[in-house]
Design an enzyme around this catalytic site. Structure first.
Site, PDB file in Angstrom:
ATOM      1  N   SER A 182      38.535  42.545  44.434  1.00  0.00           N
ATOM      2  CA  SER A 182      37.237  42.972  43.984  1.00  0.00           C
ATOM      3  C   SER A 182      37.024  42.858  42.483  1.00  0.00           C
ATOM      4  CB  SER A 182      36.990  44.386  44.487  1.00  0.00           C
ATOM      5  OG  SER A 182      35.691  44.782  44.219  1.00  0.00           O
ATOM      6  N   HIS A 218      34.875  47.087  52.166  1.00  0.00           N
ATOM      7  CA  HIS A 218      35.574  46.821  50.912  1.00  0.00           C
ATOM      8  C   HIS A 218      37.033  47.287  50.899  1.00  0.00           C
ATOM      9  CE1 HIS A 218      34.858  45.310  46.886  1.00  0.00           C
ATOM     10  NE2 HIS A 218      35.559  46.301  46.387  1.00  0.00           N
ATOM     11  N   ASP A 240      30.829  44.809  53.820  1.00  0.00           N
ATOM     12  CA  ASP A 240      31.166  45.235  52.469  1.00  0.00           C
ATOM     13  C   ASP A 240      29.892  45.575  51.694  1.00  0.00           C
ATOM     14  OD1 ASP A 240      32.166  45.481  49.841  1.00  0.00           O
ATOM     15  OD2 ASP A 240      33.759  44.042  50.250  1.00  0.00           O
TER      16      ASP A 240
END
Length: 417
Positions: free
Chosen positions: A176, A392, A359
């Site tokens: 990320s 996520h 996500d």
């Protein structure tokens, strides 16, 4: 505080094989930096599982002293001349975020058991990297940075260290963009964004073997987390800097008050921040998630939060905007901050991207914008995995991440030799 404000520092490394006393770092002129926490990540999260582990310090060109760990082999030992892999966490956590599951489910230990020489980062401002050659964390100047500096200084320093110690090009794994955690939440962004930014400016390329990006974030235009949007569009991070906050320490009273103000906004449900921020994660073990939230977050800079908010409001991937034309001119030679042009990433760099359909931060539409920037990438050099049910945090802590994602990462790395 930019890198140009510091004299160039030679890369200084101190090695301690865990078993002994706390380390210190000798700097130019005989100065000695204060030791990191005596119970480092090796002792607290790696050797307890039967793995060898070594502690390193690296000094960035702008003076930050970063803690790193090396797992040179798996529990079974064996072999030498192994390919190094560098694993980058997000901000507001440290390298231990990769180690919250059992050894059989943690990516660093899986890589070590599969014959890789594993290196783990601990970013500036976290518990093992709160040191500087001349500044104390109590000094606001210590916190005068955003992820621009992570891309410009931290990643190159770490790559120099690993390449210098091994003589080999380095595989990179990031998750990320930057991890921002409130007391009951986790938001993880920086591990992919900093790599993309560095690569777009020609950094790392000569020492990079390949790159694997999990939940990649280069755009935040379509994020669906209400909390993230409110944080960005209400300029709350900017307000924090105006009232004198330099360090975003989530357990401090000023930030606790900041969090309460945020949670008072209409439509925000702060009782379940993990889902509210990152999406409906399908595959987290409840006890692991509780352990994660109990041990995090850690500090980042308010300037970093401002930069992230700018990404949400402005779209795209650009350097920090000082919001005053003369300040931008002083830093960039232009009234507007320059954009990181991702199409400049060398087309022959082997890349693996894995993203999830649920996500809320690395939204599939934003990932598609990133893929559009990579459309001229060489055939066979870009591998993309889409996991329909993943949000996520599943990429970091999912109980089935080993089978769904990590096996693909292993296969990708092994195919690069």
């Amino acid at each position: 505080m930019s890198g140009s404000g510091f004299p160039s520092l030679a890369l200084v490394v101190a090695l301690q094989v865990v078993h002994g006393s706390s380390r210190s770092l000798t700097l130019g002129g005989g100065a000695v930096a204060p030791p990191a926490s005596a119970a480092g990540l090796c002792a607290s999260g790696i050797t307890i599982h039967g793995y060898q582990c070594q502690e390193f310090d690296v000094v960035t060109k702008d003076g930050y002293i970063l803690s790193m760990q090396r797992i040179p082999e798996g529990r079974a030992g064996g072999g030498s001349n192994k390919q190094p892999v560098f694993i980058q966490h997000g901000v507001l956590v440290d390298g231990s975020a990769w180690l919250v599951n059992s050894p059989e489910q943690n990516l660093p230990l899986i890589l070590a058991d599969n014959g890789f020489d594993v290196w783990i980062a601990n970013g500036r401002g976290t518990q093992f990297s709160r040191r500087h050659t001349s500044l104390s964390p109590a000094n606001p100047e210590f916190w005068d940075w955003s992820w621009d500096e992570l891309a410009a200084f931290d990643l190159p320093a770490v790559f120099d260290l690993i390449h210098g110690k091994t003589g080999k090009k380095v595989h990179y794994v990031g998750h990320s963009l930057v991890r921002n955690c409130f007391r009951y939440t986790s938001r993880n962004w920086a591990g992919t964004t900093t790599a993309l930014a560095s690569l777009s400016e020609g950094k790392l390329v000569d020492k990079l073997q390949s790159v694997a990006l999990l939940s990649p974030v280069a755009h935040l235009t379509h994020i669906t987390t209400a909390l993230g949007v409110v944080l960005a569009r209400s300029f709350l991070a900017e307000v924090g800097t105006l009232i004198g906050l330099a360090e975003f320490n989530p357990v401090s009273k000023p930030v606790a008050d900041f969090r309460k103000a945020l949670c008072a906004r209409p439509g925000l449900h702060c009782y379940d921040f993990l889902t509210a921020l990152t999406g409906p994660n399908c595959c987290l073990n409840v006890s692991t998630a509780d352990l994660f939230l109990k041990n995090y977050p850690q500090s980042t800079s308010m300037k970093n939060l401002v930069h992230l908010s700018q990404m949400v409001r402005d779209g795209g991937l650009a350097k920090y905007n000082y919001e005053i034309a003369s300040s931008n001119m002083m830093h960039y030679g232009d009234a507007r901050p320059p954009v990181y042009n991702l199409s400049n990433i060398p087309h022959d760099v082997p890349m693996f991207l894995s993203y999830g359909g649920l996500d809320a931060l690395a939204d599939p539409k934003d990932v598609q914008l990133l893929l559009d920037s990579l459309k001229l990438h060489d055939v066979g050099k870009l591998t993309v995995q889409f996991v329909k049910d993943y949000a996520h945090m599943d990429f970091l802590m999912g109980v089935n991440a080993k089978d769904i994602v990590y096996t693909q990462v292993l296969s990708f790395f092994k195919n690069q030799h």
